[in-house]
Design a protein around this motif. Sequence first.
Motif, PDB file in Angstrom:
ATOM      1  N   PHE A  93      -4.806  14.400  13.023  1.00 58.01           N
ATOM      2  CA  PHE A  93      -5.848  15.260  12.438  1.00 58.01           C
ATOM      3  C   PHE A  93      -7.232  14.704  12.778  1.00 58.01           C
ATOM      4  O   PHE A  93      -8.144  15.452  13.160  1.00 58.01           O
ATOM      5  CB  PHE A  93      -5.695  15.321  10.911  1.00 58.01           C
ATOM      6  N   ASP A  94      -7.390  13.380  12.620  1.00 59.21           N
ATOM      7  CA  ASP A  94      -8.699  12.762  12.865  1.00 59.21           C
ATOM      8  C   ASP A  94      -9.120  12.912  14.326  1.00 59.21           C
ATOM      9  O   ASP A  94     -10.286  13.164  14.635  1.00 59.21           O
ATOM     10  CB  ASP A  94      -8.674  11.275  12.464  1.00 59.21           C
ATOM     11  N   HIS A 112       1.348   4.606  -2.523  1.00 55.90           N
ATOM     12  CA  HIS A 112       1.370   6.042  -2.208  1.00 55.90           C
ATOM     13  C   HIS A 112       2.659   6.681  -2.715  1.00 55.90           C
ATOM     14  O   HIS A 112       2.647   7.743  -3.325  1.00 55.90           O
ATOM     15  CB  HIS A 112       1.294   6.255  -0.690  1.00 55.90           C
ATOM     16  N   GLY A 115      -2.044  11.802  10.050  1.00 52.79           N
ATOM     17  CA  GLY A 115      -3.471  11.771   9.702  1.00 52.79           C
ATOM     18  C   GLY A 115      -4.335  11.402  10.896  1.00 52.79           C
ATOM     19  O   GLY A 115      -5.419  11.954  11.096  1.00 52.79           O
ATOM     20  N   SER A 119       0.005   9.522   6.021  1.00 54.23           N
ATOM     21  CA  SER A 119      -1.363   9.031   5.812  1.00 54.23           C
ATOM     22  C   SER A 119      -2.032   8.846   7.167  1.00 54.23           C
ATOM     23  O   SER A 119      -1.546   9.339   8.192  1.00 54.23           O
ATOM     24  CB  SER A 119      -1.308   7.716   5.039  1.00 54.23           C
ATOM     25  N   GLY A 120      -3.157   8.103   7.158  1.00 53.78           N
ATOM     26  CA  GLY A 120      -3.859   7.881   8.414  1.00 53.78           C
ATOM     27  C   GLY A 120      -3.126   6.902   9.318  1.00 53.78           C
ATOM     28  O   GLY A 120      -3.287   6.923  10.536  1.00 53.78           O
ATOM     29  N   GLY A 121      -2.309   6.035   8.735  1.00 58.31           N
ATOM     30  CA  GLY A 121      -1.615   5.018   9.522  1.00 58.31           C
ATOM     31  C   GLY A 121      -0.104   5.178   9.550  1.00 58.31           C
ATOM     32  O   GLY A 121       0.570   4.511  10.328  1.00 58.31           O
ATOM     33  N   GLY A 145      -2.614  10.564   2.251  1.00 51.08           N
ATOM     34  CA  GLY A 145      -3.769  11.445   2.457  1.00 51.08           C
ATOM     35  C   GLY A 145      -3.437  12.844   2.957  1.00 51.08           C
ATOM     36  O   GLY A 145      -3.972  13.840   2.447  1.00 51.08           O
ATOM     37  N   VAL A 146      -2.541  12.943   3.937  1.00 51.91           N
ATOM     38  CA  VAL A 146      -2.240  14.258   4.523  1.00 51.91           C
ATOM     39  C   VAL A 146      -1.494  15.163   3.531  1.00 51.91           C
ATOM     40  O   VAL A 146      -1.516  16.393   3.665  1.00 51.91           O
ATOM     41  CB  VAL A 146      -1.440  14.087   5.844  1.00 51.91           C
ATOM     42  N   ALA A 163      -2.445  15.997   0.846  1.00 54.88           N
ATOM     43  CA  ALA A 163      -3.442  16.851   0.181  1.00 54.88           C
ATOM     44  C   ALA A 163      -3.576  18.183   0.912  1.00 54.88           C
ATOM     45  O   ALA A 163      -4.185  19.119   0.402  1.00 54.88           O
ATOM     46  CB  ALA A 163      -4.796  16.143   0.148  1.00 54.88           C
ATOM     47  N   ASN A 164      -3.013  18.260   2.122  1.00 56.82           N
ATOM     48  CA  ASN A 164      -3.179  19.467   2.943  1.00 56.82           C
ATOM     49  C   ASN A 164      -2.422  20.645   2.337  1.00 56.82           C
ATOM     50  O   ASN A 164      -1.211  20.586   2.144  1.00 56.82           O
ATOM     51  CB  ASN A 164      -2.669  19.168   4.356  1.00 56.82           C
ATOM     52  N   GLY A 183      -9.106  15.151   8.669  1.00 61.25           N
ATOM     53  CA  GLY A 183      -8.107  16.016   8.029  1.00 61.25           C
ATOM     54  C   GLY A 183      -8.719  17.151   7.217  1.00 61.25           C
ATOM     55  O   GLY A 183      -8.477  18.331   7.500  1.00 61.25           O
ATOM     56  N   PRO A 184      -9.552  16.804   6.220  1.00 62.89           N
ATOM     57  CA  PRO A 184     -10.140  17.865   5.406  1.00 62.89           C
ATOM     58  C   PRO A 184     -11.025  18.807   6.241  1.00 62.89           C
ATOM     59  O   PRO A 184     -11.079  20.012   5.966  1.00 62.89           O
ATOM     60  CB  PRO A 184     -10.994  17.099   4.393  1.00 62.89           C
ATOM     61  N   HIS A 198       0.818  -1.222   0.000  1.00 59.52           N
ATOM     62  CA  HIS A 198       0.000   0.000   0.000  1.00 59.52           C
ATOM     63  C   HIS A 198       0.857   1.280   0.000  1.00 59.52           C
ATOM     64  O   HIS A 198       0.577   2.225  -0.732  1.00 59.52           O
ATOM     65  CB  HIS A 198      -0.904  -0.028   1.241  1.00 59.52           C
ATOM     66  N   THR A 243      -5.156  10.728  -1.426  1.00 62.87           N
ATOM     67  CA  THR A 243      -5.844   9.757  -0.559  1.00 62.87           C
ATOM     68  C   THR A 243      -5.967   8.420  -1.318  1.00 62.87           C
ATOM     69  O   THR A 243      -5.750   8.369  -2.531  1.00 62.87           O
ATOM     70  CB  THR A 243      -7.246  10.282  -0.171  1.00 62.87           C
ATOM     71  N   ASP A 244      -6.319   7.369  -0.578  1.00 64.83           N
ATOM     72  CA  ASP A 244      -6.318   6.018  -1.139  1.00 64.83           C
ATOM     73  C   ASP A 244      -7.091   5.921  -2.456  1.00 64.83           C
ATOM     74  O   ASP A 244      -8.172   6.485  -2.590  1.00 64.83           O
ATOM     75  CB  ASP A 244      -6.939   5.043  -0.128  1.00 64.83           C
TER      76      ASP A 244
END
Length: 335
Positions: free
Chosen positions: A154-155, A102, A151, A124-126, A261-262, A264-265, A168-169, A98, A292-293
């Motif tokens: 952020f969450d 990315h 990420g 990312s989130g992980g 994902g992050v 994109a910030n 995040g968004p 994965h 993002t994924d």
Amino acid sequence: GVAVYDSELGLLADELYSQIDLHKNYGGVVPELASRDHLTKLLPMIDDVMSKAETDKHSLDAICYTSGPGLVGALMVGAMMANTLGYAWGVPALGVHHMEGHLLSPFLDDDHAIEFPMLALLVSGGHTQLVHVPQWGQYHVVGDTLDDAAGEAFDKVAKMLHLSYPGGPAVSKLAEQGDAQRFEFPRPMINRPGLDFSFSGLKTHTLTLINRLKKERGELTLQDKADVAAGFEWAVADTLMLKCRRAIRETGVTSLLMAGGVSANHVLRTHIQTMLDKESGQLFEAPLKYCTDNGAMIAYAGCQRLLHGASPGLELNLKPRWPLDELTVSYADTK
Ligand code: KG4
Ligand code: ZN
């Protein structure tokens, strides 16, 4: 996410079905719901993407799927689907990492620009990792998070501010109306040597600040929330930027790619770009859609693996835990 990628023509078609609505009432991914939904959505999407790409099953060289790291139930659905279709269609399957997906996503549109060595910031989130990439398929993780991923932080801050999922968004949108300088936020791990990250202190600092404001004035105003969001976002972006700058200075590598994902910030993107301008470095980042994924990055990473000699085959390859630096140019070497 499902995509068809052609090594000469590029991305022929891709589709993304978002499970955000499914999970948002729970404030995070519910593994069992995720895999059940994958099961019902995947086949119709594959049909759709194949016809959009005007691709026939006989012209596929391989069916690539995510082997890991990730939630085992969701990985299992993808792996079973790829291997079952592969068996029925006479096409081999290939498991993809994965995070390599990315990492290579900035080159989906144009891979002529790839020049090694590179540094990669994966956020990312992980995962929050700094990776030294001396050449294709070789990944040395030089910095990692000691606790939460960027990420994830952020969450969690989004939850503290009662914002929607994914965080995040939502934090980023609210932060646009905020003043990042109003409250002071720490820059974790910056005064210590090394390239590791830690975001749990920043998260606790944010919670303490929110609780203090609540105590002082009952409820937070929208402006208070926006200022907290902006200060937090700025601190994360600044910390990531400072670590990237340190990595560039320590290694002498000035090509930096940013993915996950992050990435994109937009505050993070600006921070990193400004730093690279000063360091005479070059930034490679994915279009927002592919931060993002998505399926396109997995199809692309799988295609690169095949071009670099990986041998696909029909076997169920599931690796919920799979350190990126265990990868080498050919997956066969890692078995
Ligand atoms: O890469 P990704 O889609 O999934 C994982 O592999 O984890 O990353 C998802 C993470 C989530 O934590 C989400 O809140 C964060 O990326 N994210 C953002 C932004 N867009 C997504 N964080 C900050 N700012 C954004 N614009
Ligand atoms: Zn991801």
